[in-house]
Design a protein around this motif. Structure first.
Motif, PDB file in Angstrom:
ATOM      1  N   ALA A  11      10.971 -43.363  21.921  1.00 41.47           N
ATOM      2  CA  ALA A  11       9.945 -43.938  21.229  1.00 41.47           C
ATOM      3  C   ALA A  11       8.671 -44.020  22.088  1.00 41.47           C
ATOM      4  N   TYR A  12       7.721 -43.580  21.514  1.00 42.99           N
ATOM      5  CA  TYR A  12       6.183 -43.770  22.455  1.00 42.99           C
ATOM      6  C   TYR A  12       5.030 -43.640  21.282  1.00 42.99           C
ATOM      7  N   ASP A  13       3.930 -44.304  21.786  1.00 37.46           N
ATOM      8  CA  ASP A  13       2.752 -44.445  20.955  1.00 37.46           C
ATOM      9  C   ASP A  13       1.488 -43.335  21.194  1.00 37.46           C
ATOM     10  N   GLY A  14       1.936 -42.452  21.971  1.00 41.22           N
ATOM     11  CA  GLY A  14       0.873 -41.543  22.129  1.00 41.22           C
ATOM     12  C   GLY A  14       1.084 -40.958  23.704  1.00 41.22           C
ATOM     13  N   ALA A  15      -0.142 -40.208  24.092  1.00 41.84           N
ATOM     14  CA  ALA A  15      -0.003 -39.649  25.437  1.00 41.84           C
ATOM     15  C   ALA A  15      -1.158 -39.647  26.179  1.00 41.84           C
ATOM     16  N   GLN A  16      -1.381 -39.764  27.485  1.00 38.32           N
ATOM     17  CA  GLN A  16      -2.386 -39.938  28.150  1.00 38.32           C
ATOM     18  C   GLN A  16      -2.666 -38.722  29.337  1.00 38.32           C
ATOM     19  N   GLY A  18      -3.277 -35.240  34.475  1.00 38.30           N
ATOM     20  CA  GLY A  18      -3.713 -33.909  35.379  1.00 38.30           C
ATOM     21  C   GLY A  18      -4.487 -32.942  34.422  1.00 38.30           C
ATOM     22  N   LYS A  19      -4.779 -31.651  35.053  1.00 40.61           N
ATOM     23  CA  LYS A  19      -5.483 -30.691  34.063  1.00 40.61           C
ATOM     24  C   LYS A  19      -4.852 -30.271  33.037  1.00 40.61           C
ATOM     25  N   LYS A  20      -3.585 -30.236  33.325  1.00 38.78           N
ATOM     26  CA  LYS A  20      -2.692 -29.806  32.030  1.00 38.78           C
ATOM     27  C   LYS A  20      -1.422 -30.652  31.787  1.00 38.78           C
ATOM     28  N   ARG A  21      -1.491 -32.026  32.228  1.00 37.53           N
ATOM     29  CA  ARG A  21      -0.400 -32.720  32.209  1.00 37.53           C
ATOM     30  C   ARG A  21      -0.478 -33.914  31.399  1.00 37.53           C
ATOM     31  N   TYR A  22       0.340 -34.436  30.769  1.00 38.21           N
ATOM     32  CA  TYR A  22       0.347 -35.532  30.010  1.00 38.21           C
ATOM     33  C   TYR A  22       1.500 -36.399  30.342  1.00 38.21           C
ATOM     34  N   GLU A  23       1.172 -37.769  29.774  1.00 34.20           N
ATOM     35  CA  GLU A  23       2.536 -38.581  30.003  1.00 34.20           C
ATOM     36  C   GLU A  23       2.565 -39.497  28.793  1.00 34.20           C
ATOM     37  N   LEU A  24       3.625 -39.624  28.263  1.00 34.34           N
ATOM     38  CA  LEU A  24       3.968 -40.360  26.994  1.00 34.34           C
ATOM     39  C   LEU A  24       3.526 -42.042  27.297  1.00 34.34           C
ATOM     40  N   THR A  25       3.093 -42.651  26.445  1.00 30.97           N
ATOM     41  CA  THR A  25       2.919 -44.094  26.693  1.00 30.97           C
ATOM     42  C   THR A  25       3.544 -44.877  26.144  1.00 30.97           C
ATOM     43  N   GLU A  30      -6.838 -44.473  14.346  1.00 35.60           N
ATOM     44  CA  GLU A  30      -7.371 -44.043  15.581  1.00 35.60           C
ATOM     45  C   GLU A  30      -6.531 -44.552  16.798  1.00 35.60           C
ATOM     46  N   PRO A  31      -6.136 -43.385  17.681  1.00 40.87           N
ATOM     47  CA  PRO A  31      -5.607 -43.792  18.814  1.00 40.87           C
ATOM     48  C   PRO A  31      -6.413 -44.835  19.757  1.00 40.87           C
ATOM     49  N   PRO A  32      -5.486 -45.557  20.505  1.00 43.31           N
ATOM     50  CA  PRO A  32      -6.330 -46.504  21.287  1.00 43.31           C
ATOM     51  C   PRO A  32      -7.222 -45.732  22.381  1.00 43.31           C
ATOM     52  N   GLU A  33      -7.929 -46.186  22.920  1.00 43.46           N
ATOM     53  CA  GLU A  33      -8.810 -45.711  24.170  1.00 43.46           C
ATOM     54  C   GLU A  33      -8.140 -44.989  25.309  1.00 43.46           C
TER      55      GLU A  33
END
Length: 219
Positions: A22-27, A30-37, A174-177
């Protein structure tokens, strides 16, 4: 997972290990990389009801569940996954990887596969189901007919999840900042990185207790 010893005698050669994240979004990292938050994970050999309770407990350790407005549930359509769809705030999506894999495995004709994908992405799910029925009746080979019927059954059982979440016009908080909502294709990768890389292959065999303990550590 392959089993050994007393566990093998009791349960057979292998047993399914369930995994949920489970996760609440992604940040963006990197240029094309995201991490689940705020990602949490749990895995176990437990039966469905116990595992669902465990999953909810793991989520509650990190999130205030009373404040959760909406959940998206992504999975391959297995019955135990659908048991987490407890109320109207939980929206199910059939995992695109498994959905597309089922199309490739059951439909030989490339033009028919393209038509199925076109109907999926257009959102015309009722038309898709009618098309699959018509396709079943149009083929003469019995084995091919059975495969298409298998796809129809799979899609029929998961009809409410065929349309991707981002195509349903849902109004989301709205997703968090610094975070954003992305597609839900993270599960297959997590199955490998959390469990598969350590517990599958290399002739690995597990007892139920040993497998559960390693899974907890990995999660």
């Amino acid at each position: 997972m392959h089993l050994q010893g007393k566990s093998r005698k009791k349960h057979g050669k292998s047993k399914e290990m369930k995994l949920a994240i489970a996760y609440d979004g992604a940040q963006k990292i990197g240029k094309k990389r995201y991490e689940l938050t705020n990602k949490v994970a749990c895995a176990n050999f437990e039966e469905v009801e116990k595992f669902v309770r465990r999953k909810e407990g793991v989520i509650a350790r990190v999130y205030n569940t009373d404040e959760i407005e909406i959940r998206f549930l992504n999975g391959d359509g297995a019955a135990w996954i659908r048991q987490s769809q407890t109320d109207e705030s939980v929206y199910f999506q059939l995992d695109p990887f498994h959905r597309n894999k089922a199309i490739r495995a059951n439909v030989k004709n490339s033009e028919a596969r393209e038509q199925i994908m076109e109907l999926l992405y257009s959102g015309n799910i009722d038309h898709l189901m009618v098309y699959l029925e018509a396709l079943t009746n149009s083929v003469e080979d019995e084995e091919e007919k059975e495969h298409i019927m298998e796809l129809w059954k799979y899609f029929s059982n998961n009809k409410d999840g065929l349309l991707p979440i981002n195509r349903r016009g849902l109004k989301l908080p709205e997703p968090p900042e610094g975070k954003e909502y992305r597609g839900m294709g993270a599960m297959e990768s997590n199955i490998f990185t959390i469990l598969g890389n350590r517990m599958k292959g290399r002739r690995a065999c597990w007892s139920i207790d040993g497998g559960n303990n390693i899974a907890r550590l990995l999660c």
